[in-house]
Motif scaffolding. Structure first.
Motif, mmCIF file in Angstrom:
data_model
loop_
_atom_site.group_PDB
_atom_site.id
_atom_site.type_symbol
_atom_site.label_atom_id
_atom_site.label_comp_id
_atom_site.label_asym_id
_atom_site.label_seq_id
_atom_site.Cartn_x
_atom_site.Cartn_y
_atom_site.Cartn_z
ATOM 1 N N SER A 88 0.837 -1.212 0.000
ATOM 2 C CA SER A 88 0.000 0.000 0.000
ATOM 3 C C SER A 88 0.863 1.251 0.000
ATOM 4 O O SER A 88 0.564 2.222 -0.711
ATOM 5 C CB SER A 88 -0.951 -0.005 1.198
ATOM 6 N N ASP A 89 1.958 1.257 0.760
ATOM 7 C CA ASP A 89 2.865 2.409 0.773
ATOM 8 C C ASP A 89 3.578 2.547 -0.569
ATOM 9 O O ASP A 89 3.779 3.668 -1.063
ATOM 10 C CB ASP A 89 3.902 2.272 1.885
ATOM 11 N N LEU A 90 3.958 1.424 -1.149
ATOM 12 C CA LEU A 90 4.627 1.461 -2.449
ATOM 13 C C LEU A 90 3.688 2.001 -3.524
ATOM 14 O O LEU A 90 4.090 2.796 -4.372
ATOM 15 C CB LEU A 90 5.131 0.066 -2.816
ATOM 16 N N THR A 91 2.422 1.605 -3.459
ATOM 17 C CA THR A 91 1.432 2.112 -4.412
ATOM 18 C C THR A 91 1.245 3.615 -4.248
ATOM 19 O O THR A 91 1.203 4.361 -5.238
ATOM 20 C CB THR A 91 0.089 1.376 -4.241
ATOM 21 N N ALA A 92 1.160 4.088 -3.004
ATOM 22 C CA ALA A 92 1.028 5.529 -2.747
ATOM 23 C C ALA A 92 2.235 6.280 -3.302
ATOM 24 O O ALA A 92 2.081 7.337 -3.934
ATOM 25 C CB ALA A 92 0.859 5.784 -1.252
ATOM 26 N N ALA A 93 3.435 5.737 -3.102
ATOM 27 C CA ALA A 93 4.640 6.381 -3.636
ATOM 28 C C ALA A 93 4.646 6.363 -5.162
ATOM 29 O O ALA A 93 5.096 7.318 -5.800
ATOM 30 C CB ALA A 93 5.888 5.683 -3.094
ATOM 31 N N LEU A 94 4.131 5.294 -5.749
ATOM 32 C CA LEU A 94 4.038 5.209 -7.206
ATOM 33 C C LEU A 94 3.224 6.377 -7.752
ATOM 34 O O LEU A 94 3.643 7.066 -8.684
ATOM 35 C CB LEU A 94 3.407 3.875 -7.607
ATOM 36 N N PHE A 95 2.061 6.615 -7.146
ATOM 37 C CA PHE A 95 1.208 7.712 -7.603
ATOM 38 C C PHE A 95 1.803 9.079 -7.280
ATOM 39 O O PHE A 95 1.727 9.997 -8.083
ATOM 40 C CB PHE A 95 -0.198 7.594 -7.008
ATOM 41 N N ALA A 96 2.395 9.228 -6.112
ATOM 42 C CA ALA A 96 2.895 10.532 -5.673
ATOM 43 C C ALA A 96 4.237 10.908 -6.295
ATOM 44 O O ALA A 96 4.495 12.084 -6.553
ATOM 45 C CB ALA A 96 3.016 10.553 -4.148
ATOM 46 N N ARG A 97 5.087 9.908 -6.570
ATOM 47 C CA ARG A 97 6.466 10.230 -6.919
ATOM 48 C C ARG A 97 6.982 9.647 -8.220
ATOM 49 O O ARG A 97 8.036 10.055 -8.706
ATOM 50 C CB ARG A 97 7.382 9.763 -5.788
ATOM 51 N N VAL A 98 6.268 8.692 -8.792
ATOM 52 C CA VAL A 98 6.816 7.995 -9.957
ATOM 53 C C VAL A 98 6.018 8.275 -11.230
ATOM 54 O O VAL A 98 6.580 8.639 -12.256
ATOM 55 C CB VAL A 98 6.911 6.471 -9.694
ATOM 56 N N LEU A 99 4.709 8.084 -11.174
ATOM 57 C CA LEU A 99 3.883 8.246 -12.373
ATOM 58 C C LEU A 99 3.860 9.697 -12.835
ATOM 59 O O LEU A 99 3.810 10.617 -12.020
ATOM 60 C CB LEU A 99 2.465 7.750 -12.107
ATOM 61 N N ARG A 100 3.887 9.869 -14.145
ATOM 62 C CA ARG A 100 3.890 11.200 -14.768
ATOM 63 C C ARG A 100 2.679 11.326 -15.688
ATOM 64 O O ARG A 100 2.146 10.319 -16.166
ATOM 65 C CB ARG A 100 5.168 11.399 -15.585
ATOM 66 N N PRO A 101 2.251 12.553 -15.967
ATOM 67 C CA PRO A 101 1.120 12.737 -16.882
ATOM 68 C C PRO A 101 1.331 11.959 -18.179
ATOM 69 O O PRO A 101 2.424 11.956 -18.738
ATOM 70 C CB PRO A 101 1.108 14.253 -17.132
ATOM 71 N N GLY A 102 0.273 11.277 -18.588
ATOM 72 C CA GLY A 102 0.314 10.483 -19.808
ATOM 73 C C GLY A 102 0.729 9.040 -19.587
ATOM 74 O O GLY A 102 0.573 8.207 -20.480
ATOM 75 N N ASP A 103 1.276 8.718 -18.411
ATOM 76 C CA ASP A 103 1.656 7.333 -18.133
ATOM 77 C C ASP A 103 0.404 6.456 -18.124
ATOM 78 O O ASP A 103 -0.672 6.886 -17.717
ATOM 79 C CB ASP A 103 2.358 7.206 -16.784
ATOM 80 N N ARG A 104 0.571 5.229 -18.582
ATOM 81 C CA ARG A 104 -0.534 4.263 -18.595
ATOM 82 C C ARG A 104 -0.396 3.331 -17.400
ATOM 83 O O ARG A 104 0.677 2.815 -17.115
ATOM 84 C CB ARG A 104 -0.528 3.455 -19.875
ATOM 85 N N LEU A 105 -1.497 3.130 -16.730
ATOM 86 C CA LEU A 105 -1.565 2.238 -15.577
ATOM 87 C C LEU A 105 -2.676 1.248 -15.833
ATOM 88 O O LEU A 105 -3.781 1.634 -16.231
ATOM 89 C CB LEU A 105 -1.870 3.045 -14.315
ATOM 90 N N CYS A 106 -2.388 -0.026 -15.632
ATOM 91 C CA CYS A 106 -3.399 -1.066 -15.802
ATOM 92 C C CYS A 106 -3.822 -1.557 -14.430
ATOM 93 O O CYS A 106 -3.015 -2.097 -13.682
ATOM 94 C CB CYS A 106 -2.846 -2.214 -16.629
ATOM 95 N N LEU A 107 -5.065 -1.343 -14.101
ATOM 96 C CA LEU A 107 -5.653 -1.814 -12.853
ATOM 97 C C LEU A 107 -6.277 -3.173 -13.129
ATOM 98 O O LEU A 107 -7.205 -3.286 -13.923
ATOM 99 C CB LEU A 107 -6.701 -0.817 -12.351
#
Length: 131
Positions: A88-107
């Motif tokens: 859960s912390d890694l996912t939060a960091a992914l959204f806050a610090r890693v993903l950039r506009p236009g990045d594709r995420l598959c849920l």
């Protein structure tokens, strides 16, 4: 990347939290497909009886990170050091610090409402949903 550590027939990557975030941040559109698993005690119990396809999913993950202080403590008792990286912390960091506009995420999994909420929270991301 560090060598994996075997514990309870699962190969863990002994990366601390910040190193795992850095690994995610270093990936780009040209990186090979990869996914991260974060087993906890419940996962480990279930893996003992899981079909081969499930155990293969854990084995073939690009990163396998310990998501449990209990599991890390059990490993320590066996002489194995596993840094704890809560998914859960890694996912939060992914959204806050890693993903950039236009990045594709598959849920994968979850409900359509979950994907809609995620899209509303992160409209600059291309979020696709597969149930």
């Amino acid at each position: 990347m560090t060598a994996r550590i075997d514990f309870l027939d699962t190969q863990f990557d002994p990366l601390p939290f910040e190193a795992a975030v850095a690994w995610l941040a270093a990936r780009d559109a040209d990186s090979a497909y990869g996914y991260v698993v974060t087993p906890n005690v419940d996962h480990m119990v279930r893996l003992a009886e899981a079909p081969a396809e499930v155990t293969a999913a854990y084995r073939d993950a690009a990163l396998c990170l310990c998501d449990s202080r209990v599991l890390a403590r059990l490993a320590r008792l066996a002489g194995v050091t596993l840094p704890v990286v809560p998914g859960s912390d890694l996912t939060a960091a992914l959204f806050a610090r890693v993903l950039r506009p236009g990045d594709r995420l598959c849920l994968i999994g979850g409900q359509a409402e979950d994907a809609a909420r995620l899209r509303a929270l992160h409209p600059a991301l291309d979020i696709v949903h597969h149930q």
